[in-house]
Design a protein around this motif. Structure first.
Motif, PDB file in Angstrom:
ATOM      1  N   LEU A  21       0.848  -1.194   0.000  1.00 40.13           N
ATOM      2  CA  LEU A  21       0.000   0.000   0.000  1.00 40.13           C
ATOM      3  C   LEU A  21       0.879   1.238   0.000  1.00 40.13           C
ATOM      4  O   LEU A  21       2.052   1.183   0.348  1.00 40.13           O
ATOM      5  CB  LEU A  21      -0.935  -0.034   1.210  1.00 40.13           C
ATOM      6  N   ARG A  22       0.266   2.376  -0.380  1.00 42.47           N
ATOM      7  CA  ARG A  22       1.137   3.479  -0.750  1.00 42.47           C
ATOM      8  C   ARG A  22       1.175   4.682   0.179  1.00 42.47           C
ATOM      9  O   ARG A  22       2.034   5.533   0.028  1.00 42.47           O
ATOM     10  CB  ARG A  22       0.776   3.939  -2.156  1.00 42.47           C
ATOM     11  N   ASP A  23       0.223   4.815   1.089  1.00 44.43           N
ATOM     12  CA  ASP A  23       0.387   5.924   2.030  1.00 44.43           C
ATOM     13  C   ASP A  23       0.131   5.442   3.446  1.00 44.43           C
ATOM     14  O   ASP A  23      -0.330   4.320   3.670  1.00 44.43           O
ATOM     15  CB  ASP A  23      -0.511   7.119   1.672  1.00 44.43           C
ATOM     16  N   PHE A  24       0.474   6.287   4.406  1.00 45.81           N
ATOM     17  CA  PHE A  24       0.453   5.866   5.804  1.00 45.81           C
ATOM     18  C   PHE A  24      -0.906   5.331   6.221  1.00 45.81           C
ATOM     19  O   PHE A  24      -1.007   4.296   6.866  1.00 45.81           O
ATOM     20  CB  PHE A  24       0.836   7.050   6.697  1.00 45.81           C
ATOM     21  N   TYR A  25      -1.957   6.033   5.824  1.00 43.80           N
ATOM     22  CA  TYR A  25      -3.285   5.664   6.326  1.00 43.80           C
ATOM     23  C   TYR A  25      -3.728   4.306   5.796  1.00 43.80           C
ATOM     24  O   TYR A  25      -4.312   3.512   6.532  1.00 43.80           O
ATOM     25  CB  TYR A  25      -4.313   6.734   5.953  1.00 43.80           C
ATOM     26  N   THR A  26      -3.463   4.047   4.501  1.00 48.92           N
ATOM     27  CA  THR A  26      -3.884   2.751   3.987  1.00 48.92           C
ATOM     28  C   THR A  26      -2.997   1.636   4.539  1.00 48.92           C
ATOM     29  O   THR A  26      -3.465   0.536   4.777  1.00 48.92           O
ATOM     30  CB  THR A  26      -3.858   2.725   2.451  1.00 48.92           C
ATOM     31  N   ARG A  27      -1.718   1.959   4.784  1.00 43.48           N
ATOM     32  CA  ARG A  27      -0.834   0.945   5.380  1.00 43.48           C
ATOM     33  C   ARG A  27      -1.319   0.529   6.753  1.00 43.48           C
ATOM     34  O   ARG A  27      -1.129  -0.608   7.184  1.00 43.48           O
ATOM     35  CB  ARG A  27       0.586   1.496   5.506  1.00 43.48           C
ATOM     36  N   LEU A  28      -1.940   1.478   7.426  1.00 45.20           N
ATOM     37  CA  LEU A  28      -2.452   1.191   8.764  1.00 45.20           C
ATOM     38  C   LEU A  28      -3.470   0.058   8.738  1.00 45.20           C
ATOM     39  O   LEU A  28      -3.613  -0.679   9.701  1.00 45.20           O
ATOM     40  CB  LEU A  28      -3.100   2.474   9.294  1.00 45.20           C
ATOM     41  N   HIS A  29      -4.174  -0.087   7.613  1.00 40.55           N
ATOM     42  CA  HIS A  29      -5.240  -1.091   7.547  1.00 40.55           C
ATOM     43  C   HIS A  29      -4.681  -2.507   7.534  1.00 40.55           C
ATOM     44  O   HIS A  29      -5.273  -3.403   8.131  1.00 40.55           O
ATOM     45  CB  HIS A  29      -6.090  -0.876   6.293  1.00 40.55           C
ATOM     46  N   GLY A  30      -3.565  -2.703   6.835  1.00 40.51           N
ATOM     47  CA  GLY A  30      -3.049  -4.058   6.678  1.00 40.51           C
ATOM     48  C   GLY A  30      -2.772  -4.763   7.991  1.00 40.51           C
ATOM     49  O   GLY A  30      -3.466  -5.714   8.357  1.00 40.51           O
ATOM     50  N   PRO A  31      -1.775  -4.289   8.742  1.00 43.48           N
ATOM     51  CA  PRO A  31      -1.405  -4.997   9.965  1.00 43.48           C
ATOM     52  C   PRO A  31      -2.512  -5.010  11.023  1.00 43.48           C
ATOM     53  O   PRO A  31      -2.630  -5.972  11.764  1.00 43.48           O
ATOM     54  CB  PRO A  31      -0.190  -4.221  10.477  1.00 43.48           C
TER      55      PRO A  31
END
Lengths: 107, 164
Positions: free
Chosen positions: A27-37
């Motif tokens: 994923l490409r920005d901080f907020y969407t990365r937050l969703h994964g883990p």
């Protein structure tokens, strides 16, 4: 039979945990990365905990209920850390793929 | 007097349950110790929990928990699919969810639920507590997501924790 169920649960758990971490890389920005883990891992850890509860309930005498507690604590704490990370990111104004919420009614 | 000696009967029960689970036993000695802890901890932490919690409709709460667990499973699969699929085509968005909930506990639980169900993270509560800012991973139709959150999670929480 039980072995098959346990292996399935452990593999599924590992798979979801892996996809959760993969989200960090893809994923490409901080907020969407937050969703994964924070997310894909809830089901992953859930599968592992069910497998653990089943294994220890059948192998040793008495049923094993520690896993219920782990689930409870995880479900209480994981969202809080995600919320705080998102809040801190908003405060710092990190770049975001989504339009930042300045035009929304905030206060 | 009752309020000072036993400020949160529900919290007491939960603490006893957690104590017994932690020790993985139902031995009488641990039940007594759990009851003592369950009685003492709420008394010493009453300042952090000023409001008294009441559950109006326990069955609805159970149904709500079942719905949330089911949503976690379904939405986990959806998010996993989005990550493995094409992350470039995601349409993330910030959504302001207008709140009808008033109590701290209900708002906290709603924010928690939103974080637990994949695809959404609650990011910020506005200072007047009328909007909860939510970041959605893939929201083509933001209003639909907001309506879904209000219908599936906020409505039951309101009925359970706030008499309406």
């Amino acid at each position: 039979m039980l072995e098959y169920l346990l292996s399935f649960l452990i593999l599924a758990g590992a798979l979801f945990t892996f996809v959760g971490s993969l989200g960090l890389a893809r994923l490409r920005d901080f907020y969407t990365r937050l969703h994964g883990p924070t997310k894909a891992s809830t089901l992953g850890v859930g599968c592992l905990l069910i497998a653990s509860a089943l294994f220890f309930s059948t192998r040793s005498e008495g049923i094993s209920l520690h896993e219920v507690l782990v689930t409870l604590f995880l479900f209480i704490t994981a969202p809080i850390s995600a919320h705080l990370l998102a809040k801190a990111a908003l405060h710092l104004g990190l770049t975001s793929l989504a339009p930042p919420p300045e035009d929304k009614p905030r206060r | 007097m009752r309020h000072r000696l036993l400020p949160h009967p529900l919290l007491t029960l939960v603490l006893v349950g957690i104590w017994l689970l932690l020790n993985n036993t139902f031995a009488p000695g641990h039940v007594v110790l759990g009851l003592i802890l369950g009685w003492a901890i709420p008394m010493f932490t009453v300042r952090f929990w000023p409001e008294r919690v009441s559950i109006n409709r326990p069955l609805l709460l159970l149904r709500f928990i079942a719905v949330v667990l089911w949503d976690i499973v379904v939405a986990n699969l959806a998010v996993a699919w989005l990550i493995v699929g094409r992350p470039q085509s995601l349409r993330p968005a910030f959504l302001a969810v207008p709140l009808v909930l008033k109590s701290d506990l209900a708002i906290g639980l709603l924010a928690n639920t939103i974080c637990l169900t994949p695809g959404t993270v609650s990011a910020q509560l506005s200072e007047d507590r009328r909007f909860l800012l939510v970041h959605a991973l893939d929201a083509a139709d933001g209003d639909a997501v907001i309506a879904e959150i209000k219908r599936r999670y906020e409505q039951p929480l309101k009925e359970v924790f706030e008499s309406c």
